[in-house]
Design a protein around this motif. Structure first.
Motif: not given
Length: 411
Positions: A1-9, A18-22, A57-71
């Motif tokens: 089962m595949t789920t989404e990894i989301k940024a916190p609210v 921004s993504v600091a460290t994977w 499975e997959k990283i959509l936002k790399e380190e340093g990328d800007t992310v929004l709440s819940g993205e």
């Protein structure tokens, strides 16, 4: 089962992060609640953990990328076995690994130190040599507790004396000493936010600083007399900060303008005292807030400050911990500062600066006496606070500290 990894609210006061460290790579096996990625905002670092056992499975936002709440920042597959840790593969490779160890024992001994995610982050933030840390975890793993114990052993043994020259929070450049090489490192979101707020404070306030000095001998004598009984009863050491917080709260009640803030053309007077205590971390300066300090005992203050310090070192401070505050205390003395002009923490109108305790010859009743003295500084917004109020506020703190019984007697 595949789920989404989301940024916190994010809270309303935080627009983006921004993504600091994977901490994990695609295909790498992870356990439930294991740290996946750090999201850095302009106030705190938020952690995203694995929802179950599985793999990224997959990283959509790399380190340093800007992310929004819940993205959505990645995809996670539950129950899958990653390439790094299937049990069957480990069993099949065991004989080969054993043979390699027997043929090359030196290589086995020189392998990398294994750290838990929390331990690795803490070591990186404090620029620690992990090879010197004694491991107590399973299979020789260095735990967060091992790192904290190592840091405690390295800290100064005597409270009140300045710490030895600490390494800068700036990243190591590791450049040859003979050339003129340079290395460009982008500011973290937190440090950029700190820089912006400090500049705004100086541009938008009529900031002025007044100084005084306080004889710390009465507090030091009181602390020496009762510190063992205090620690035995309350389970926390009696420090200097508790006395300063209590003295500041009493002074704030006598001079409400120092406890106020400016909102546009309005002056907001607060009927409570929420005191922020500046804490230096590897990521920058943070100011957790003690709420309703007037109702707190000396032991409550010391315990809360200790908890804030531990959370700051571990990157566990929440936005709620640092929101609000009507007055701030900054202690540069722990680093050896003899005198400074602290910068306001907007929208507050004043900040108290503590400094190093240093013995100096003082004139007492016509005699020269060597006393442990500390310079105090109060920076204030002259638009809100008159010079007379600021000076009297600082003198009140001085008088309360030089006669601690006045704090209890409210005189």
């Amino acid at each position: 089962m595949t789920t989404e990894i989301k940024a916190p609210v994010f809270p309303e006061s935080v627009a983006e992060g921004s993504v600091a460290t994977w901490h994990k790579k695609p295909g790498e096996a992870v356990s439930r609640d294991e740290l996946l990625v750090d999201i850095e905002t302009d106030k705190v670092v938020l952690e995203v953990v694995a929802p179950a056992d599985g793999v990224i499975e997959k990283i959509l936002k790399e380190e340093g990328d800007t992310v929004l709440s819940g993205e959505i920042i990645g995809q996670f597959k539950e129950g899958a076995k990653g390439a790094a840790a299937p049990a069957e593969k480990a069993k099949s490779e065991a004989p080969a690994a054993k043979a390699m160890v027997e043929e090359a024992p030196a290589a086995a001994k020189s392998g990398d130190v294994v750290l838990s995610p929390a331990a690795r982050r803490l070591a990186e933030e404090n620029s620690l040599d992990v090879s010197r840390i004694e491991a107590s975890g399973k299979d020789g793993r260095v735990t967060k507790e091992d790192v904290l114990a190592f840091m405690k052993d390295q800290s100064p043994a005597v409270e009140g004396k300045p710490a030895p020259a600490a390494e800068s929070n700036m990243p190591r450049l590791d450049l040859p000493g003979q050339g003129r090489e340079e290395k460009r490192v982008p500011m973290t979101r937190l440090r950029a936010s700190i820089a912006r707020r400090l500049v705004e404070a100086q541009q938008n306030a009529a900031m002025l600083t007044t100084f005084n000095e306080v004889n710390m001998k009465p507090v030091m004598d009181l602390r020496k007399q009762y510190k063992d009984a205090f620690e035995k009863k309350h389970g926390v050491k009696m420090g200097f900060m508790g006395f300063f917080v209590k003295a500041a709260v009493e002074a704030l009640k006598r001079f409400p303008a120092v406890n106020a803030s400016i909102d546009g053309n309005d002056m907001v007077y607060h009927g409570y005292q929420d005191v922020g205590v500046a804490v230096s971390t590897g990521r920058g300066l943070v100011v957790p807030v003690l709420r309703d300090v007037d109702a707190m005992s000396l032991a409550d203050i010391e315990k809360t400050i200790g908890d804030f310090g531990a959370k700051a070192r571990d990157g566990k401070l929440s936005i709620e911990d640092m929101t609000g505050g009507t007055f701030t205390i900054s202690n540069g003395g722990v680093f050896g500062s003899l005198m400074s002009t602290p910068i306001l923490n907007p929208p507050q109108t004043a900040i108290l600066g503590m400094h190093k305790i240093q013995e100096r010859p003082m004139a007492v009743n016509g005699q020269v006496v060597v006393l442990p003295m500390m310079y105090l500084a109060v920076s204030y917004d002259h638009r809100m606070i008159d010079g007379k109020e600021a000076v009297q506020f600082l003198v009140t703190i001085k008088e309360l500290l030089e006669d601690p019984a006045r704090i209890l007697l409210d005189v």
